[in-house]
Design a protein around this motif. Structure first.
Motif, PDB file in Angstrom:
ATOM      1  N   LEU A   2      -7.736  -6.565  -5.995  1.00  0.00           N
ATOM      2  CA  LEU A   2      -6.357  -6.167  -6.225  1.00  0.00           C
ATOM      3  C   LEU A   2      -5.449  -7.384  -6.108  1.00  0.00           C
ATOM      4  CD1 LEU A   2      -6.238  -2.926  -4.070  1.00  0.00           C
ATOM      5  CD2 LEU A   2      -6.244  -3.057  -6.547  1.00  0.00           C
ATOM      6  N   ARG A  10      -0.430  -0.893  -3.880  1.00  0.00           N
ATOM      7  CA  ARG A  10      -1.467  -0.695  -4.886  1.00  0.00           C
ATOM      8  C   ARG A  10      -2.675   0.017  -4.285  1.00  0.00           C
ATOM      9  NH1 ARG A  10      -1.806  -4.005  -9.530  1.00  0.00           N
ATOM     10  NH2 ARG A  10       0.083  -5.186  -9.967  1.00  0.00           N
ATOM     11  N   LEU A  11      -3.038  -0.391  -3.073  1.00  0.00           N
ATOM     12  CA  LEU A  11      -4.192   0.209  -2.413  1.00  0.00           C
ATOM     13  C   LEU A  11      -3.934   1.681  -2.097  1.00  0.00           C
ATOM     14  CD1 LEU A  11      -6.966  -0.016  -1.145  1.00  0.00           C
ATOM     15  CD2 LEU A  11      -5.896  -0.943   0.919  1.00  0.00           C
ATOM     16  N   SER A  13      -1.945   3.678  -3.664  1.00  0.00           N
ATOM     17  CA  SER A  13      -1.992   4.411  -4.934  1.00  0.00           C
ATOM     18  C   SER A  13      -3.427   4.655  -5.380  1.00  0.00           C
ATOM     19  CB  SER A  13      -1.238   3.636  -6.020  1.00  0.00           C
ATOM     20  OG  SER A  13       0.135   3.547  -5.720  1.00  0.00           O
ATOM     21  N   ARG A  14      -4.289   3.648  -5.212  1.00  0.00           N
ATOM     22  CA  ARG A  14      -5.679   3.792  -5.605  1.00  0.00           C
ATOM     23  C   ARG A  14      -6.376   4.883  -4.795  1.00  0.00           C
ATOM     24  NH1 ARG A  14      -8.362  -0.912  -7.416  1.00  0.00           N
ATOM     25  NH2 ARG A  14     -10.325   0.216  -7.013  1.00  0.00           N
ATOM     26  N   GLU A  17      -5.143   8.279  -5.812  1.00  0.00           N
ATOM     27  CA  GLU A  17      -5.731   8.660  -7.102  1.00  0.00           C
ATOM     28  C   GLU A  17      -7.154   9.173  -6.910  1.00  0.00           C
ATOM     29  OE1 GLU A  17      -5.490   5.257  -9.587  1.00  0.00           O
ATOM     30  OE2 GLU A  17      -3.299   5.334  -9.784  1.00  0.00           O
ATOM     31  N   ASP A  18      -7.911   8.499  -6.033  1.00  0.00           N
ATOM     32  CA  ASP A  18      -9.290   8.915  -5.789  1.00  0.00           C
ATOM     33  C   ASP A  18      -9.349  10.268  -5.077  1.00  0.00           C
ATOM     34  OD1 ASP A  18     -10.377   6.741  -7.036  1.00  0.00           O
ATOM     35  OD2 ASP A  18     -10.648   5.565  -5.209  1.00  0.00           O
ATOM     36  N   TYR A  40     -12.690  -1.437  -2.608  1.00  0.00           N
ATOM     37  CA  TYR A  40     -11.388  -1.800  -3.166  1.00  0.00           C
ATOM     38  C   TYR A  40     -11.140  -3.307  -3.213  1.00  0.00           C
ATOM     39  CZ  TYR A  40     -10.539   3.190  -2.704  1.00  0.00           C
ATOM     40  OH  TYR A  40     -10.626   4.560  -2.813  1.00  0.00           O
TER      41      TYR A  40
END
Length: 217
Positions: A2, A10-11, A13-14, A17-18, A40
């Motif tokens: 990332l 960002r993390l 959000s990731r 999302e998962d 990640y």
């Protein structure tokens, strides 16, 4: 890997999302810190910061000695789903806070176009009362309050209030047949609220609104 810029955001959000995709289902235990670091491509501090933020948001729950688990009802739910699990007293408490702020802002920020929208909704409410059409009353009542929400000039608050309208509409629908009387009894208060907003009289607007809320109109 990332990007370093806004790495934690960002993390987060990731991971969200998962969770939303079902990779980490509600109630399941997420991988350990070393595994997440590999998955990640980030360092331990970033993982811990993200987990802390997600725990504060009610998405994850950290259980010392057991691991970190996805909450059964996560923040990936829509606001409508979350409201659907709340009881009316909870809904009404938040509605009260929202409406008071929306009315305060509407007094300051309304435009002629939005004032006209309020007036039209109020007139439709009166017509529906005279026709003894309860569904039309509920619709016009919500339209009136939504017009106030739009007049606040705060689109975020207006969108949040819109999410509450489904619950409020359901409340109206469940009232006993005599519910049309409540609309009739409260109409003068709605007219007072409109006139106070139109005249930019903040105190009078809040007083009229409080009477409406006190009586669950």
């Amino acid at each position: 890997m990332l990007m370093a810029t806004k790495l934690s955001e960002r993390l987060i959000s990731r991971i969200k999302e998962d969770i939303g995709s079902g990779k980490y289902p509600p109630g399941s235990k997420i991988p350990s810190e070393p595994e997440l670091m590999l998955l990640y491509g980030v360092g331990r501090s970033s993982i811990r910061e993200a987990i802390k933020a997600l725990a504060l948001a009610g998405i994850l729950k950290v259980q010392q000695g057991s691991g970190t688990f996805v909450m059964e009802h996560t923040a990936t739910e829509s606001i409508e789903q979350r409201l659907g699990r709340a009881d009316f007293d909870e809904i009404n408490a938040v509605r009260t806070l929202l409406e008071k702020e929306l009315v305060r802002l509407a007094v300051q920020n309304y435009t002629p176009e939005l004032l006209l929208e309020m007036e039209r909704s109020l007139e439709n409410r009166k017509i529906a009362i005279q026709a003894e059409d309860r569904e039309a009353c509920a619709n016009a009542d919500i339209d009136f309050h939504m017009a106030i929400a739009h007049a606040s000039g705060n689109s975020v608050l207006a969108d949040l209030y819109k999410s509450f309208t489904l619950m409020i509409r359901d409340f109206f629908a469940k009232r006993e047949p005599g519910g049309i009387v409540n609309f009739a009894l409260s109409h003068h208060l709605h007219e007072q609220l409109f006139l106070a907003i139109k005249s930019r009289k903040a105190k009078a607007a809040q007083q009229a609104l409080q009477e409406i809320l006190d009586n669950n109109y």
